[in-house]
Write an enzyme that holds these catalytic residues in place. Structure first.
Site, mmCIF file in Angstrom:
data_model
loop_
_atom_site.group_PDB
_atom_site.id
_atom_site.type_symbol
_atom_site.label_atom_id
_atom_site.label_comp_id
_atom_site.label_asym_id
_atom_site.label_seq_id
_atom_site.Cartn_x
_atom_site.Cartn_y
_atom_site.Cartn_z
ATOM 1 N N GLY A 117 -10.462 -41.289 -24.074
ATOM 2 C CA GLY A 117 -9.908 -41.539 -25.412
ATOM 3 C C GLY A 117 -9.393 -42.965 -25.517
ATOM 4 C CD1 TRP A 131 -14.452 -43.314 -29.377
ATOM 5 C CD2 TRP A 131 -12.389 -43.730 -30.142
ATOM 6 N NE1 TRP A 131 -14.484 -43.214 -30.733
ATOM 7 C CE2 TRP A 131 -13.232 -43.467 -31.236
ATOM 8 C CE3 TRP A 131 -11.043 -44.006 -30.386
ATOM 9 C CZ2 TRP A 131 -12.776 -43.470 -32.556
ATOM 10 C CZ3 TRP A 131 -10.596 -44.012 -31.686
ATOM 11 C CH2 TRP A 131 -11.455 -43.747 -32.750
ATOM 12 C CG HIS A 132 -8.597 -46.630 -29.115
ATOM 13 N ND1 HIS A 132 -8.341 -45.480 -28.401
ATOM 14 C CD2 HIS A 132 -8.168 -46.387 -30.374
ATOM 15 C CE1 HIS A 132 -7.764 -44.592 -29.191
ATOM 16 N NE2 HIS A 132 -7.648 -45.111 -30.405
ATOM 17 N N GLY A 133 -11.829 -49.340 -27.030
ATOM 18 C CA GLY A 133 -12.386 -50.641 -26.674
ATOM 19 C C GLY A 133 -12.552 -50.787 -25.177
ATOM 20 C CG PHE A 140 -10.098 -49.113 -32.661
ATOM 21 C CD1 PHE A 140 -10.109 -50.057 -31.648
ATOM 22 C CD2 PHE A 140 -8.892 -48.751 -33.215
ATOM 23 C CE1 PHE A 140 -8.934 -50.616 -31.192
ATOM 24 C CE2 PHE A 140 -7.703 -49.302 -32.768
ATOM 25 C CZ PHE A 140 -7.729 -50.230 -31.758
#
Lengths: 456, 291
Positions: free
Chosen positions: A312, A315-317, A456
């Site tokens: 998770g 997933w943002h970067g 994102f």
């Protein structure tokens, strides 16, 4: 085209004015798809083919998976994760400076910028593939419906991540008389108010958390800025989601709520049922439960939590800071389970313990936002260490605490005001309150800045 | 209780918004002008706004953030103002000064940092050509409050503070890490083209000022030894001195260099700025005579 630009206002006005015309009614879905493509391609036309490939590819795999799920579902998911991985993490393997200016397909792909909202529409794609192939009774949506589900413009860039099962049944003919204009206005005004008044104004202050500006910030202000960023990121993302929900209602679609007063959570697990709810739900449904959830013993449950939160975060970067942010949240969730399993709650002490727990959760969540604000891990660590060391740099930056409080107040009131007071205010004064909010966001809007979650 | 009808809801909402905006507009038009509220100390907005609000001084110092460190209250020269623009250029300050009807009798221009040119936004905002902008009410209220709370320091007290500061030893703050970064930045690019263009513009502005009867003197503030030899400092000095070779054009500042410290590798610390202020005072006194 951002939600706060006049171009977006004009765009919505034109689409809305056309959408409910009797002549257009049979083509409402088509109109929304075309509008969404225009919205996405505005200023980034080169990314439209990529969006089309993502949707058409997913639709093809959906058709195939409905025939042979065991084979084509994993392929379809891999296709989408491959897209996400390529665009988000390519620079882990390729140095941007070394990409040649050639005309080969590889050069072209490597030069493409990160498509806005890719993390969100890839999750929609996976939801479409998984939800609709679960049983043979589900009707297969046609291509236009699939397009609308994936690229519906209010939710395209930053969610909320809507599950296919929730959205697709809503695709039907819409009538103007069915629109609840008051509810729509309330969502949209609240969203713009939180974005323009709270988030944009606080952004002027939290800009001092960036490198190298934080080196000019006083010790005590470094602490204040951390909490201000907590309020800012909430106001920014909650504001975006509220506008998206309002716009969805304007066109007859109910999108899921994404926030439920996250900063009054008394536990970390509760926080994740109140913050970015649609992402938490998605991760739980499509990652945590397939990994085994809590069905294979304590150790495996903890491992699953750490995997889900770590992914998770990533997933943002593709940055160590995001991974650290996710895994530290995972570690807090695990720690909480260990502690809660060993301590029985005493109901007599609840009135005292509850506020302490809320404060502790808010404090930890706020501290972890530092890794979010500073994706460069070294900068994040330097900021953290600066919070415990007196700053001797002369000519330090100035933070007006009274102004910060006034800009943070809407978030604080929303979270802490007693429910009865809110209800009482709502009964008689609600429309006036929204009128005042409208005026205030017009005259006190902070300098324009992108929504944090757009990246994102 | 009957739920309110949508028409009524929107009507009440519009009335509240409309009335609030009307009250705001009335106060914004007829009320006093709020001072700016920058989020960093000595912000360009505050400095220029104050210059435009107050009477034209007899002596004006303009410069970059290096000059911003020269605190006005430490000067003995009467009726002197300092416009030091952090991150800015003396050209911006000169453009703003020229926009006023009257000019100071003497203008001193810092010639250290000329890689940056005019800031058109600031010039437009303060040169009178700007369209009026609507104030942000909450920000304005806080600005008034802050101005009331932090009135300018008492001159006598400031002098006493300065004397105490000079009694103490120079700072032992280790600024090497900042000096290294500044040196790296100063050596990163060749500033020749930008400095030549800005010096030419400066020459035009000086001619315009002198045509209006004011006297212009140039000065250079000391850098730390490491930065003195940087490409940016060296190039700027060469270009400036070849353009303005006349020694009478320059204000000669004498100070004991070993007493000076640079807080962040570039800018003088408080005590050092005070030492430089005193030497400027002495130079001005011999040039201009008593007030």
């Amino acid at each position: 085209m951002t939600f706060t630009s006049w171009q977006f206002g004009l765009f919505v006005a034109i689409v809305f004015a056309t959408y409910y015309l009797p002549l257009v009614r049979p083509f409402q879905v088509h109109l929304l798809v075309l509008s969404s493509l225009f919205f996405y391609g505005y200023g980034q036309v080169e990314l439209l083919p990529m969006l089309a490939v993502a949707v058409l590819g997913t639709y093809l795999f959906l058709v195939l998976a409905m025939q042979a799920r065991a084979i084509w579902l994993p392929v379809g998911i891999a296709f989408n994760l491959g897209l996400l991985a390529f665009f988000k993490y390519k620079f882990l393997f390729f140095d941007p400076a070394t990409i040649s200016a050639g005309f080969s397909a590889a050069d072209f792909l490597l030069r493409l910028p990160l498509p806005i909202g890719i993390s969100f529409f890839v999750f929609h794609n996976i939801s479409l593939l998984v939800d609709l192939t679960k049983d043979h009774k589900t009707r297969r949506p046609d291509l236009t419906e699939a397009f609308l589900y994936i690229i519906f413009f209010p939710q395209l860039v930053s969610g909320p991540i809507t599950r296919a099962q929730m959205f697709l049944p809503q695709i039907k003919e819409k009538r103007l008389t069915d629109v609840d204009f008051v509810e729509t206005a309330k969502w949209i005004l609240t969203g713009y108010f939180f974005k323009l008044y709270v988030a944009n104004n606080l952004n002027e202050m939290t800009a001092y958390m960036d490198f190298p500006l934080y080196e000019t910030v006083r010790l005590e202000d470094k602490w204040v800025l951390v909490f201000l960023y907590s309020y800012q990121i909430y106001a920014d993302f909650f504001g975006y989601t509220a506008i998206a929900i309002g716009l969805g209602l304007l066109f007859g679609y109910r999108l899921p709520t994404n926030f439920n007063l996250p900063y009054i959570s008394a536990s970390f697990s509760e926080f994740w049922t109140r913050w970015h709810i649609s992402l938490s739900t998605w991760l739980r449904t499509y990652l945590y439960i397939p990994l085994g959830g809590n069905r294979h013993g304590t150790g495996r449950t903890y491992l699953n939590i750490m995997i889900v939160m770590g992914l998770g975060g990533l997933w943002h970067g593709a940055a160590l800071s995001y991974l650290a942010w996710g895994t530290m949240h995972g570690a807090l969730l695990v720690l909480e389970r260990v502690i809660q399993g060993n301590i029985g709650g005493n109901p007599h002490w609840e009135a005292v313990v509850q506020p302490v727990r809320i404060g502790l959760v808010f404090f930890c969540v706020s501290m972890l936002w530092i890794f979010f604000k500073l994706p460069n891990f070294d900068h994040a660590l330097a900021y953290l260490s600066g919070m415990f060391t007196a700053n001797t740099v002369p000519l330090q930056a100035k933070l007006f605490h009274n102004l910060a409080l006034l800009y943070s107040l809407p978030v604080i009131i929303q979270h802490l005001a007693p429910r009865w007071l809110m209800e009482a205010a709502r009964r008689g004064a609600e429309p006036y309150l929204y009128g005042l909010m409208t005026a205030l966001m017009c005259v006190e809007a902070g300098p324009s800045t992108s929504f944090i979650y757009f990246q994102f | 209780m009957n739920p309110i009808s949508p028409q009524n809801w929107f009507l009440k909402c519009s009335i509240a918004a409309g009335l609030s905006l009307l009250v705001y507009a009335a106060i914004a038009i007829a009320g006093p002008k709020a001072p700016p509220l920058p989020t960093n100390r000595d912000g360009a907005l505050t400095v220029l706004d104050r210059y435009m609000q107050e009477p034209v001084p007899r002596v004006l110092l303009v410069g970059s953030s290096l000059t911003a460190r020269l605190n006005e209250v430490y000067f003995d020269t009467p009726d002197l103002r300092v416009i030091g623009l952090a991150g800015g250029s003396p050209i911006t300050a000169l453009e703003v000064a020229l926009a006023r009807n009257r000019l100071p009798k003497t203008i001193l221009i810092e010639m250290n940092i000329l890689g940056r040119g005019e800031d058109p936004v600031l010039v437009q905002k303060f040169s009178g050509a700007a369209t009026s902008t609507w104030p942000r009410p909450i920000r304005s209220a806080i600005a008034f409050y802050e101005r009331w709370l932090h009135a300018p320091p008492d001159r006598r007290q400031a002098k006493a503070d300065a004397a105490a500061l000079l009694q103490g030893p120079p700072s032992d703050f280790d600024s090497r890490i900042y000096a290294d970064r500044a040196l790296h930045q100063s050596n990163a690019e060749d500033p020749t083209v930008a400095v030549r263009a800005n010096v030419t513009r400066m020459e035009q502005l000086i001619a315009a000022i002198e045509k209006r009867g004011a006297r212009v003197l140039l000065y250079e503030l000391p850098y730390s030894e490491r930065l003195e030899g940087s490409r940016s400092a060296r190039t700027t000095r060469e270009i400036v001195h070849s353009k303005f070779p006349d020694p009478d054009r320059w204000l000669h500042i004498d100070f004991t260099r070993s007493e000076l410290r640079w807080a962040d590798g570039v800018h003088l610390d408080e005590r050092s700025a005070l030492i430089v202020v005193q030497s400027i005072d002495r130079a001005l006194s011999s040039l201009l005579g008593p007030a």
